[in-house]
Every structure is written in C-alpha cells, then in structure tokens.
Design a protein around this motif. Structure first.
Motif, PDB file in Angstrom:
ATOM      1  N   LEU A 297       0.835  -1.194   0.000  1.00 43.12           N
ATOM      2  CA  LEU A 297       0.000   0.000   0.000  1.00 43.12           C
ATOM      3  C   LEU A 297       0.873   1.248   0.000  1.00 43.12           C
ATOM      4  N   THR A 298       0.354   2.308  -0.581  1.00 46.15           N
ATOM      5  CA  THR A 298       0.996   3.605  -0.478  1.00 46.15           C
ATOM      6  C   THR A 298       0.508   4.296   0.791  1.00 46.15           C
ATOM      7  N   THR A 299       1.222   5.341   1.205  1.00 46.49           N
ATOM      8  CA  THR A 299       0.784   6.074   2.397  1.00 46.49           C
ATOM      9  C   THR A 299      -0.576   6.729   2.166  1.00 46.49           C
ATOM     10  N   GLU A 300      -0.859   7.126   0.916  1.00 46.19           N
ATOM     11  CA  GLU A 300      -2.165   7.707   0.618  1.00 46.19           C
ATOM     12  C   GLU A 300      -3.275   6.690   0.833  1.00 46.19           C
ATOM     13  N   GLU A 301      -3.043   5.459   0.427  1.00 50.96           N
ATOM     14  CA  GLU A 301      -4.046   4.411   0.616  1.00 50.96           C
ATOM     15  C   GLU A 301      -4.219   4.088   2.102  1.00 50.96           C
ATOM     16  N   VAL A 302      -3.119   4.064   2.847  1.00 56.04           N
ATOM     17  CA  VAL A 302      -3.205   3.817   4.289  1.00 56.04           C
ATOM     18  C   VAL A 302      -3.991   4.927   4.962  1.00 56.04           C
ATOM     19  N   SER A 303      -3.717   6.171   4.595  1.00 58.42           N
ATOM     20  CA  SER A 303      -4.426   7.303   5.181  1.00 58.42           C
ATOM     21  C   SER A 303      -5.917   7.234   4.876  1.00 58.42           C
ATOM     22  N   ARG A 304      -6.261   6.861   3.648  1.00 58.36           N
ATOM     23  CA  ARG A 304      -7.681   6.763   3.286  1.00 58.36           C
ATOM     24  C   ARG A 304      -8.371   5.654   4.077  1.00 58.36           C
ATOM     25  N   ARG A 305      -7.722   4.496   4.177  1.00 58.40           N
ATOM     26  CA  ARG A 305      -8.322   3.390   4.937  1.00 58.40           C
ATOM     27  C   ARG A 305      -8.458   3.737   6.416  1.00 58.40           C
ATOM     28  N   ALA A 306      -7.440   4.395   6.948  1.00 64.24           N
ATOM     29  CA  ALA A 306      -7.501   4.786   8.361  1.00 64.24           C
ATOM     30  C   ALA A 306      -8.665   5.744   8.602  1.00 64.24           C
ATOM     31  N   GLY A 307      -8.867   6.675   7.682  1.00 61.98           N
ATOM     32  CA  GLY A 307      -9.994   7.590   7.815  1.00 61.98           C
ATOM     33  C   GLY A 307     -11.329   6.861   7.783  1.00 61.98           C
ATOM     34  N   GLU A 308     -11.441   5.852   6.924  1.00 63.39           N
ATOM     35  CA  GLU A 308     -12.674   5.064   6.860  1.00 63.39           C
ATOM     36  C   GLU A 308     -12.894   4.287   8.151  1.00 63.39           C
ATOM     37  N   VAL A 309     -11.809   3.723   8.694  1.00 67.35           N
ATOM     38  CA  VAL A 309     -11.921   2.990   9.964  1.00 67.35           C
ATOM     39  C   VAL A 309     -12.429   3.919  11.068  1.00 67.35           C
ATOM     40  N   LEU A 310     -11.839   5.096  11.176  1.00 66.79           N
ATOM     41  CA  LEU A 310     -12.249   6.039  12.223  1.00 66.79           C
ATOM     42  C   LEU A 310     -13.686   6.510  12.016  1.00 66.79           C
ATOM     43  N   ASP A 311     -14.076   6.729  10.770  1.00 70.49           N
ATOM     44  CA  ASP A 311     -15.456   7.155  10.496  1.00 70.49           C
ATOM     45  C   ASP A 311     -16.451   6.104  10.967  1.00 70.49           C
ATOM     46  N   ARG A 312     -16.134   4.844  10.723  1.00 65.41           N
ATOM     47  CA  ARG A 312     -17.069   3.778  11.104  1.00 65.41           C
ATOM     48  C   ARG A 312     -17.069   3.537  12.613  1.00 65.41           C
ATOM     49  N   VAL A 313     -15.891   3.579  13.229  1.00 67.50           N
ATOM     50  CA  VAL A 313     -15.852   3.403  14.680  1.00 67.50           C
ATOM     51  C   VAL A 313     -16.597   4.543  15.363  1.00 67.50           C
ATOM     52  N   GLU A 314     -16.522   5.735  14.806  1.00 68.82           N
ATOM     53  CA  GLU A 314     -17.199   6.884  15.394  1.00 68.82           C
ATOM     54  C   GLU A 314     -18.711   6.776  15.276  1.00 68.82           C
ATOM     55  N   GLN A 315     -19.202   5.877  14.427  1.00 65.93           N
ATOM     56  CA  GLN A 315     -20.639   5.610  14.400  1.00 65.93           C
ATOM     57  C   GLN A 315     -21.102   4.973  15.706  1.00 65.93           C
ATOM     58  N   ALA A 316     -20.193   4.255  16.358  1.00 68.46           N
ATOM     59  CA  ALA A 316     -20.520   3.595  17.627  1.00 68.46           C
ATOM     60  C   ALA A 316     -20.063   4.412  18.820  1.00 68.46           C
ATOM     61  N   VAL A 317     -18.831   4.925  18.778  1.00 71.43           N
ATOM     62  CA  VAL A 317     -18.267   5.716  19.874  1.00 71.43           C
ATOM     63  C   VAL A 317     -18.345   7.182  19.458  1.00 71.43           C
ATOM     64  N   VAL A 318     -19.283   7.902  20.046  1.00 69.52           N
ATOM     65  CA  VAL A 318     -19.639   9.234  19.561  1.00 69.52           C
ATOM     66  C   VAL A 318     -18.694  10.294  20.133  1.00 69.52           C
ATOM     67  N   GLY A 319     -18.211  11.184  19.258  1.00 68.89           N
ATOM     68  CA  GLY A 319     -17.532  12.396  19.690  1.00 68.89           C
ATOM     69  C   GLY A 319     -16.157  12.223  20.294  1.00 68.89           C
ATOM     70  N   LYS A 320     -15.471  11.112  20.003  1.00 70.66           N
ATOM     71  CA  LYS A 320     -14.141  10.879  20.587  1.00 70.66           C
ATOM     72  C   LYS A 320     -13.113  10.642  19.497  1.00 70.66           C
ATOM     73  N   ARG A 321     -13.149  11.473  18.469  1.00 73.25           N
ATOM     74  CA  ARG A 321     -12.304  11.261  17.284  1.00 73.25           C
ATOM     75  C   ARG A 321     -10.822  11.254  17.643  1.00 73.25           C
ATOM     76  N   GLU A 322     -10.367  12.205  18.435  1.00 75.74           N
ATOM     77  CA  GLU A 322      -8.944  12.296  18.736  1.00 75.74           C
ATOM     78  C   GLU A 322      -8.466  11.099  19.554  1.00 75.74           C
ATOM     79  N   ALA A 323      -9.265  10.678  20.555  1.00 81.25           N
ATOM     80  CA  ALA A 323      -8.891   9.508  21.348  1.00 81.25           C
ATOM     81  C   ALA A 323      -8.882   8.243  20.486  1.00 81.25           C
ATOM     82  N   LEU A 324      -9.870   8.105  19.609  1.00 82.54           N
ATOM     83  CA  LEU A 324      -9.914   6.955  18.713  1.00 82.54           C
ATOM     84  C   LEU A 324      -8.730   6.972  17.750  1.00 82.54           C
ATOM     85  N   THR A 325      -8.326   8.157  17.319  1.00 87.69           N
ATOM     86  CA  THR A 325      -7.160   8.273  16.451  1.00 87.69           C
ATOM     87  C   THR A 325      -5.908   7.767  17.164  1.00 87.69           C
TER      88      THR A 325
END
Length: 349
Positions: A11-39
């Motif tokens: 993977l390229t770093t761009e692909e890793v960054s995109r996947r990581a963003g998708e992971v955080l978006d989906r986890v934030e559907q369950a854990v509300v308002g804790k983006r920085e801690a989840l990051t």
C-alpha cells in the motif's frame, strides 16, 4: 496497489491514510464524539503496539475495542480479568483427547487478532505477566512447548482509575509495555444526547460495523508505515523529550528508551493517518501525552500534589527546543536551579 514477491499487498501512504480515515469514520458511528482519542488508539495499532484504556466505567472502552475489531476485520476475544483468573485461562492448556489417547493443546483467548483484557488490574500479577509476555514476545509457552500467536495481534486493556479495592495495580515495568495509554473522558451534553438518539433510532442494543479491511490488509498498512522515513532532527527530538522527563526534579523514574522509540513510532503512524508521508514536530507533540504519561513515576512525597506524569510531559514539551527553531539558549530543568520553560511544574510540597 501492488504486491510483493510473496503476494502480500503493498500500500501507499495515501491508501493507508484513506483506509484509516474510513476505519475512524465507522468506529465513530458507535463511539460518539471521541475522534482524537480513537485516532490515538488506531495510531498505536498501526504502530504494532498495545493500548491501555484507562477511564471511568461506561465511557465506551469495550465498545471501542469491539468496533475496532469489526472495522479492521480481526477476530475479537474478550477476557474478563478477575482475582481467580489463571495464566492457563489465557494461554490455553493441554487436554487429554480420549479418542486419540494423547494430550492435545487447546488454545486460550490469547489466540486471536484483537484481545480485550477487561479490567486488567483485577487479576493477580502472575496472570498479568502471562498476558504481558504474550504482548512482548508474540508467543506463549505451555508445559515447555512454545506456540506462536497469530499476526497481527493486539491487546486493548481496560482499567478503572478510581476503584482500587481488590485490585492489583500494574507496576511501572509492566505499564511500560503498553505503547500508549488513552482516556476518552465524559462526553459533552450534546454528544451524550446523540448517543441516546442513535440508540432509539437503532432499535437494538447491539451494533455491527462493516469491515474496512482484514488481517492481511492491516498488516499491509503496518508495513507501509514502516517505510516512512524519519529525519534525524525528529528522532533526536524524541530522545530529548524522553530524556527531559528523567531529569525533572519531581520524577522518581522517567521515560525509558522504550519511551523515545514509542514516540517516534506513534508519531510516524499519526502523520500517515493525517495524510502525510513525513513527520513534523507537531506529530510528536500530538502523541507525547498518550505515549509518555504512563511511563513516568513521581516521587512519593509528591503523590498528594497536582504533579503527575502529564504535568512532567507538558513541562518537557515547553522546554525542549523544537527542531528548526534551535536558536535560543533554552535548557531543560535539571532540578538544580530555576526553570526556563512555560510548562514547568510546581513541585513544592
């Protein structure tokens, strides 16, 4: 996306960054308002590390662990740590197979992709050590035989910071094994209302998140981050921050070299999550508290004061010259004279 000679996706770093963003978006559907801690949790996972989630009950620690396992496509196991938990309850044991007339190994909950070690401070040190050995060595030894753990393997351990009766607090040497310590904190009234609103809309207690990747994909993301270069100025900055914690006059034991290494590794993953293939001092600062706070022991006479690991790290961040702006004569407080930084900590008893 290309592949290596062994068939592992590259993977390229761009692909890793995109996947990581998708992971955080989906986890934030369950854990509300804790983006920085989840990051921070995802940063530690992408750095091949383990995380200690230390916070009050009911703030989403278990939910976050399960959500990360679902979105990362990892097998998930939860172990409730109790005073009667034995090491074999985690590692597994040999059981006599009557059909084969021999002993066969039955794996324990450690043989998984992501293990939730719930209330790790409620089990005796012998069982804690069995878990921490598996975290460090990525293997377990049972009755003289060694068994490798699956890869990737990550532990998210939880601990209650206020309830100490009947617990076995982790000593500093064991805390040092966790790459990061993360706290979610209480949500704002608006975020808490959003939790209630989502529960009513969902009409069920359980939540199921769709996977963004799988175990092989996570391994590829970790490999891509390993290829990100680190400038000498940044790595020296990590060393100086860790060293500054050892020289603070309130500190009994400061961050070990493992702390400076953890700073560099997590800052690198944090930069990639933020969409960059290079590190800046701001990346190091962003992860410093999560990586260093739990590695610092304060002198006993200051236990009742406001001084703690977080205050020492804040002082170090305020005093250590930042790469690219080393023109001043700032020095780190060594306890022998007046301090020279905005973040110095009062330590008078």
């Amino acid at each position: 996306m290309s592949q290596t000679s062994t068939g592992t996706p590259t993977l390229t770093t761009e692909e890793v960054s995109r996947r990581a963003g998708e992971v955080l978006d989906r986890v934030e559907q369950a854990v509300v308002g804790k983006r920085e801690a989840l990051t921070m949790v995802l940063t530690a996972i992408l750095s091949r590390g383990h995380v200690l989630l230390e916070d009050f009950p009911g703030l989403g620690k278990t939910l976050a662990a399960r959500s990360f396992a679902q979105t990362l496509g990892l097998e998930f196991t939860r172990a409730q740590f109790t005073p009667d938990l034995l090491p074999s309850d985690l590692t597994g044991s040999f059981v006599f197979d009557q059909k084969a007339a021999e002993f066969a190994f039955r794996p324990g909950p450690l043989f998984t992709g992501l293990l939730l070690a719930d209330e790790i401070n409620r089990t005796p040190p012998k069982t804690q050590s069995a878990l921490l050995e598996a975290m460090q060595e990525h293997q377990v030894t049972v009755e003289g035989q060694t068994f490798a753990l699956p890869q990737p393997f990550h532990v998210l351990a939880t601990a209650n910071p206020v309830e100490y009766e009947g617990t076995y607090p982790l000593p500093e040497a064991q805390l040092d094994r966790f790459l990061a310590r993360v706290s979610f904190g209480y949500p704002s009234p608006e975020e808490e209302w959003d939790v209630l609103r989502r529960r009513v809309s969902r009409q069920t207690e359980d939540q199921r998140l769709e996977p963004v990747t799988d175990a092989a994909g996570l391994a590829a993301m970790q490999e891509a981050i390993e290829r990100v270069p680190v400038e000498d100025d940044i790595s020296r900055y990590c060393v100086e921050l860790a060293s500054a914690t050892r020289r603070h006059r309130a500190v009994l034991v400061g961050a070990s070299p493992r702390g400076s290494l953890a700073l560099m590794l997590t800052a690198r993953a944090y930069a990639v999550i933020r969409g960059r293939d290079y590190l800046t001092p701001e990346d190091v600062k962003a992860v410093a508290h999560a990586v260093l706070d739990h590695r610092i022991s304060i002198k006993p006479e200051l236990w009742m004061s406001d001084t703690g690991g977080a205050a020492v790290v804040t002082a170090a961040l305020g005093q250590v010259p930042v790469p690219g702006s080393r023109t001043g004569a700032s020095t780190v407080d060594d306890g022998t004279g007046p301090s020279h930084g905005d973040g110095d900590v009062g330590t008078q008893a």
